[in-house]
Write a protein that holds these residues in place. Structure first.
Motif, PDB file in Angstrom:
ATOM      1  N   THR A 221       0.837  -1.184   0.000  1.00 32.69           N
ATOM      2  CA  THR A 221       0.000   0.000   0.000  1.00 32.69           C
ATOM      3  C   THR A 221       0.874   1.235   0.000  1.00 32.69           C
ATOM      4  O   THR A 221       1.587   1.482   0.959  1.00 32.69           O
TER       5      THR A 221
ATOM      6  N   ARG B  26     -10.347  -2.255  -4.680  1.00 36.66           N
ATOM      7  CA  ARG B  26      -9.273  -1.274  -4.834  1.00 36.66           C
ATOM      8  C   ARG B  26      -8.946  -1.024  -6.295  1.00 36.66           C
ATOM      9  O   ARG B  26      -8.314  -0.023  -6.636  1.00 36.66           O
TER      10      ARG B  26
ATOM     11  N   TYR C 188      -5.264   3.493  -4.991  1.00 34.12           N
ATOM     12  CA  TYR C 188      -6.541   2.775  -5.073  1.00 34.12           C
ATOM     13  C   TYR C 188      -7.402   3.339  -6.201  1.00 34.12           C
ATOM     14  O   TYR C 188      -8.280   4.170  -5.961  1.00 34.12           O
TER      15      TYR C 188
END
Length: 468
Positions: free
Chosen positions: A90, A143, A249
């Motif tokens: 992430t 996502r 995302y």
């Protein structure tokens, strides 16, 4: 033939810019995050600068909001890389507000990501079997990442893996940009390719993604600068572009409404706070850096000669570092004074707007007018205002330049123009720029996109889909 020499003395007047003025101008233009990074670097490099007593200077922002990006794997920073191919890192990137037409506009949508992708199947590029493409779409998570294994898909459909990869590439050409990526690196590269196609790319940022991914993950901007033969300031600007223009995302826009607010809220931090008090509105800096660091007293005494040192080289070393610390602190002090002065004047002029949040109460205010009022150069105002954010008493965060120029009239003209457009053939940002220029509002396409983003207006391609 005789040769002769003559000496001719001439007076010539030249203007040299004081390096201290250059540094002060740079500090004035820095955002809170950039100044925090600079102070951290100065504390590490200059022993004559120190954190004040009872102060431990660390970046008060989350790491994601500084120019140095960070990657966390498995949701926890500093964990060792996971071995599973399906574990997606992430990258925390702030959304500082986009000023280009792109797929990351933070607008509400009642359409799910998969529904949005299914509607594009007939327009996918390349000769790809529709059945495979639809299967891939069903394996895209919220996502926007493709979570299916291409080898398993190849076995399922009895196809060569190259054919499946062609289908993946077709999926990755769909909107929003970055969808169908199998990891964060691929996701960001897809978005960068899209921005290049729309003329909004950034060459150095792309080089960082392509050639310095490991250094980017490790937050080693110095190594990035060395490897790409660029200055650290250029690298920081490129990293800031990555923060503002890309999203980890791409599917966040299509998340259910109960999650959308937290997923899409901009993570920018204010530089100035407008506070409501019993006596009216007060102004504070989000962080007063003069109270955080100072010139070390011992070093200052040594430089002043109260405690002399016999070694000339050592005296020069001390003097140079103290001068550097004092010049840095002078720039920090000037930045604080200038921002406070600008904020106080905005409160005085725009009190009606701050009280009501009604745009009708926004009064005309230009940088030139403010410069004359504060007895400053207009360029100083421009540097101080650029990329700065203010937080209103109700918690809303706005760009500081919201209070300047004729932006209100431009935004009203933009709203009126789009409300009257043909829903089957909406205006592009280029067309809007031309029309508004003809109406007396000379704008570039990037500026149109910026105002459109502030007004939460979809880009043309999505306005058309919405109408359909």
């Amino acid at each position: 033939m005789r040769l002769s020499q003559t000496i001719d003395a001439r007076q010539q007047q030249t203007q040299r810019i004081d390096p201290r003025q250059i540094l002060a101008s740079e500090i004035l233009a820095w955002t809170t995050e950039e100044l925090e990074v600079a102070i951290e670097r100065e504390l590490a490099e200059n022993p004559a600068l120190e954190a004040r007593e009872n102060e431990t200077f660390t970046l008060s922002t989350p790491v994601s909001e500084s120019p140095a990006l960070t990657v966390t794997v498995g949701g926890k920073q500093d964990d060792p890389p996971a071995t599973s191919e399906r574990t997606q890192p992430t990258l925390q990137i702030t959304d500082g507000g986009l000023d280009s037409e792109d797929p990351f506009d933070r607008v509400a949508s009642n359409t799910s990501l998969r529904e949005h992708l299914r509607s594009q199947v007939g327009h996918a590029k390349g000769e790809v079997a529709e059945e495979i493409l639809r299967y891939l779409i069903e394996n895209v998570d919220d996502r926007g990442y493709l979570i299916a294994d291409t080898n398993e898909i190849a076995e399922r459909f009895q196809l060569a893996r190259s054919r499946v990869e062609e289908a993946v590439k077709a999926l990755q050409t769909m909107d929003p940009a970055g969808v169908g990526a199998r990891d964060l690196h691929e996701c960001l590269l897809l978005q960068m390719e899209y921005l290049e196609l729309t003329g909004e790319g950034h060459a150095l940022s792309k080089k960082i993604l392509l050639r310095c991914w490991d250094e980017l993950v490790a937050r080693r901007d110095d190594r990035i600068a060395s490897r790409l033969k660029a200055s650290v300031s250029e690298v920081n600007r490129a990293l800031r572009f990555l923060q503002q223009a890309l999203t980890p995302y791409p599917g966040a826009l299509f998340r259910p409404s109960d999650h959308r607010a937290s997923a899409s809220a901009p993570l920018v931090r204010p530089d100035i706070l407008f506070l409501r008090t019993e006596a009216g509105f007060a102004v504070e800096l989000a962080r007063d850096f003069e109270q955080v660091v100072s010139v070390a007293p011992l070093w200052k005494r040594l430089a002043d000669g109260n405690e002399t040192h016999s070694d000339e080289a050592m005296r020069r070393y001390i003097r140079d570092h103290v001068d550097r610390a004092q010049n840095f602190m002078a720039g920090v002090s000037r930045r604080g004074r200038t921002l406070r002065a600008i904020a106080h004047e905005i409160v005085r002029v725009q009190q009606g707007y701050l009280e009501t949040r009604n745009r009708a109460f926004l009064k005309p205010l230009t940088r030139q007018t403010l410069a004359e009022k504060l007895h400053l150069d207009e360029s100083v105002i421009s540097r101080a205002v650029a990329d700065k954010w203010v937080q209103l008493p109700n918690g809303e965060i706005l760009p500081l330049d919201t209070f300047f120029g004729n932006s209100q009239a431009v935004r009203e003209a933009l709203l009126h123009l789009i409300s009257s457009e043909n829903s089957n053939d909406p205006y592009s940002d280029d067309e809007i720029a031309v029309i508004l220029t003809e109406q007396g509002f000379p704008l570039a396409r990037r500026t149109v996109a910026k105002y459109r983003g502030i007004e939460r207006i979809l880009p043309a391609r999505l306005r058309k889909r919405k109408a359909a």
